[in-house]
Design a protein around this motif. Structure first.
Motif, PDB file in Angstrom:
ATOM      1  N   TYR A  21     -64.053  24.551 -53.733  1.00  0.00           N
ATOM      2  CA  TYR A  21     -64.514  23.631 -52.697  1.00  0.00           C
ATOM      3  C   TYR A  21     -64.926  22.291 -53.306  1.00  0.00           C
ATOM      4  O   TYR A  21     -64.662  21.232 -52.733  1.00  0.00           O
ATOM      5  N   ALA A  22     -65.580  22.329 -54.453  1.00  0.00           N
ATOM      6  CA  ALA A  22     -66.013  21.093 -55.111  1.00  0.00           C
ATOM      7  C   ALA A  22     -64.815  20.249 -55.536  1.00  0.00           C
ATOM      8  O   ALA A  22     -64.816  19.026 -55.371  1.00  0.00           O
ATOM      9  N   SER A  25     -63.178  18.823 -52.353  1.00  0.00           N
ATOM     10  CA  SER A  25     -63.928  17.699 -51.791  1.00  0.00           C
ATOM     11  C   SER A  25     -63.821  16.461 -52.672  1.00  0.00           C
ATOM     12  O   SER A  25     -63.829  15.341 -52.161  1.00  0.00           O
ATOM     13  N   TYR A  56     -69.884  12.405 -50.636  1.00  0.00           N
ATOM     14  CA  TYR A  56     -69.256  13.531 -51.330  1.00  0.00           C
ATOM     15  C   TYR A  56     -69.965  14.841 -50.990  1.00  0.00           C
ATOM     16  O   TYR A  56     -69.316  15.851 -50.701  1.00  0.00           O
ATOM     17  N   VAL A  57     -71.276  14.832 -50.996  1.00  0.00           N
ATOM     18  CA  VAL A  57     -72.046  16.040 -50.682  1.00  0.00           C
ATOM     19  C   VAL A  57     -71.806  16.456 -49.236  1.00  0.00           C
ATOM     20  O   VAL A  57     -71.710  17.651 -48.926  1.00  0.00           O
ATOM     21  N   LEU A  60     -68.442  18.095 -49.142  1.00  0.00           N
ATOM     22  CA  LEU A  60     -68.570  19.423 -49.759  1.00  0.00           C
ATOM     23  C   LEU A  60     -69.246  20.406 -48.811  1.00  0.00           C
ATOM     24  O   LEU A  60     -68.810  21.549 -48.671  1.00  0.00           O
ATOM     25  N   THR A  64     -67.601  23.793 -47.181  1.00  0.00           N
ATOM     26  CA  THR A  64     -68.247  25.080 -47.398  1.00  0.00           C
ATOM     27  C   THR A  64     -68.490  25.796 -46.072  1.00  0.00           C
ATOM     28  O   THR A  64     -68.286  27.003 -45.968  1.00  0.00           O
TER      29      THR A  64
END
Length: 67
Positions: A21-22, A25, A56-57, A60, A64
């Motif tokens: 996932y990281a 993203s 970005y977070v 992510l 998720t």
């Protein structure tokens, strides 16, 4: 209800789904950077790097939750 996590196997090594996932993203964020530069995203914030990290977070987190 439980979620069945499928591990990613790279060279015989199990990789956590979070790592996938990281990376996904990061790819999405890097694809968005030219658009952000075009609309002058950096000028809207006093600390553009913190704003980009927050974006970005957020991406992510969405990946998720959705996947």
């Amino acid at each position: 209800m439980t979620h069945a996590f499928s591990e990613l196997v790279i060279g015989g090594v199990f990789v956590s789904p979070f790592v996938a996932y990281a990376v996904a993203s990061l790819v999405i964020f890097l694809a968005l950077r030219p658009i952000l530069r075009l609309i002058r995203f950096a000028q809207w914030f006093s600390h553009p790097s913190v704003a980009e990290l927050s974006l970005y977070v957020a991406i992510l987190g969405l990946l998720t939750v959705v996947l």
